[in-house]
Design a protein around this motif. Structure first.
Motif, PDB file in Angstrom:
ATOM      1  N   UNK A  10       0.819  -1.204   0.000  1.00 64.16           N
ATOM      2  CA  UNK A  10       0.000   0.000   0.000  1.00 64.16           C
ATOM      3  C   UNK A  10       0.854   1.255   0.000  1.00 64.16           C
ATOM      4  N   UNK A  45       2.247   1.889  -3.421  1.00 63.41           N
ATOM      5  CA  UNK A  45       1.210   2.434  -4.304  1.00 63.41           C
ATOM      6  C   UNK A  45       0.919   3.890  -3.962  1.00 63.41           C
ATOM      7  N   UNK A  46       0.898   4.201  -2.656  1.00 67.23           N
ATOM      8  CA  UNK A  46       0.611   5.576  -2.227  1.00 67.23           C
ATOM      9  C   UNK A  46       1.724   6.520  -2.665  1.00 67.23           C
ATOM     10  N   UNK A  62       3.624   6.184  -5.216  1.00 66.77           N
ATOM     11  CA  UNK A  62       3.488   6.367  -6.668  1.00 66.77           C
ATOM     12  C   UNK A  62       2.351   7.335  -6.981  1.00 66.77           C
ATOM     13  N   UNK A  63       1.255   7.219  -6.206  1.00 68.92           N
ATOM     14  CA  UNK A  63       0.104   8.094  -6.447  1.00 68.92           C
ATOM     15  C   UNK A  63       0.431   9.540  -6.074  1.00 68.92           C
TER      16      UNK A  63
END
Lengths: 135, 162
Positions: free
Chosen positions: A120, A123-124, A126-127
């Motif tokens: 997670x 992914x965060x 990257x976001x």
């Protein structure tokens, strides 16, 4: 990494006299508890190691692709390092008075939580990463 | 003839997707056992097995609950059922997210550990659910832990669109 493991054995040494009263297995049961805690603790330690390498490498990567240092999500990187010890300690706290299979179950669940939160966090990151022209 | 009608009954009591969630879809015998118990004909051993899995869906569980000691209320079982569904969706989310990720790492040990982590993430919702039901005894505690687990087992890569 070694600090993590010594923390694990330190906890074991501290609470052993307490648990020996309730445990019927005695010394051998204490031995297997220590084996489980150290073996699974090593996997938590690996997660810390991974998080620390991300903490070191990611700012360099941001620099390499031309992102200013102010955009590095330090809170996320430091949180990633903190999650495995917190999860390990939580599982030990909840499981130390329980039976060996229950303790192992709690440690495995905690390990899975760490794995999921690490994915997670990636992914965060990257976001949150600002868009860079050409990437 | 009577047996056939029973099978039709159990078809009507089966939820589509039950087998995807790994639930026991064989509601026929359970239903019959519950009926027997209500009729005062006694409870057979299969009901003990039912008692050991409180994560049943709402429909079949209600039928089985009639045959059980009144330890768990219907509302609690419905809550477990809803949360089991939510956790099941999380598992699907993790599978989709892991299958969609093309991350490969340089060294073999790192790659093995990464894929082990992905496996653990897929297993996490089920692990959390089972651990709560096994380790917590009071229904209120169980519901609390199942609710507290949602942000931890949520497939964040999926939620964040990756």
């Amino acid at each position: 990494m070694s600090g993590e493991e010594s923390a694990a054995s330190g906890t074991g040494a501290r609470t052993d006299p307490d648990s020996s009263g309730s445990e019927s297995g005695g010394a051998s049961s204490r031995f297997w508890r220590a084996v489980a805690v150290i073996a699974l603790g090593a996997l938590f330690a690996y997660d810390v190691w991974e998080a620390v390498s991300t903490l070191i490498v990611l700012p360099q990567f941001y620099d390499a692709i031309g992102l200013p240092a102010s955009t590095v999500p330090w809170w996320l990187l430091i949180g990633q390092v903190a999650i495995p010890p917190v999860a390990f300690a939580g599982a030990l706290l909840l499981g130390w008075r329980r039976t060996l299979p229950q303790l192992i179950l709690l440690l495995v669940v905690a390990l899975a939580v760490v794995a999921a939160l690490s994915l997670g966090a990636v992914a965060l990151e990257f976001a949150l990463r600002p868009a860079v022209a050409g990437l | 003839m009577g047996a056939e009608r029973d099978d039709e009954d159990s078809d009507a009591l089966t939820w589509a997707g039950d087998d995807e969630r790994g639930r026991d879809v064989d509601t026929g015998p359970r239903r019959r056992a519950a009926k027997r118990a209500r009729a005062g004909a006694g409870v057979d051993d299969s009901d003990d097995a039912d008692a050991a899995e409180p994560d049943d869906g709402a429909g079949p569980a209600d039928a089985a609950a009639d045959a059980l000691p009144p330890a768990t209320s219907g509302l609690t079982l419905v809550s477990y059922g809803i949360l089991a569904g939510v956790y099941g969706i999380f598992t699907i989310g993790w599978i989709v997210s892991v299958l969609g990720s093309g991350t490969t790492l340089g060294s073999l040990p790192a790659e093995i550990m990464y894929q082990f982590g992905e496996f653990l993430a897929i297993a996490l919702p089920a692990l959390w659910f089972v651990a709560v039901l096994r380790l917590a005894t009071r229904p209120s505690r169980r519901l609390l832990w199942l609710l507290a687990g949602i942000p931890l087992v949520l497939p964040w890569p999926w939620v964040l669109g990756q």
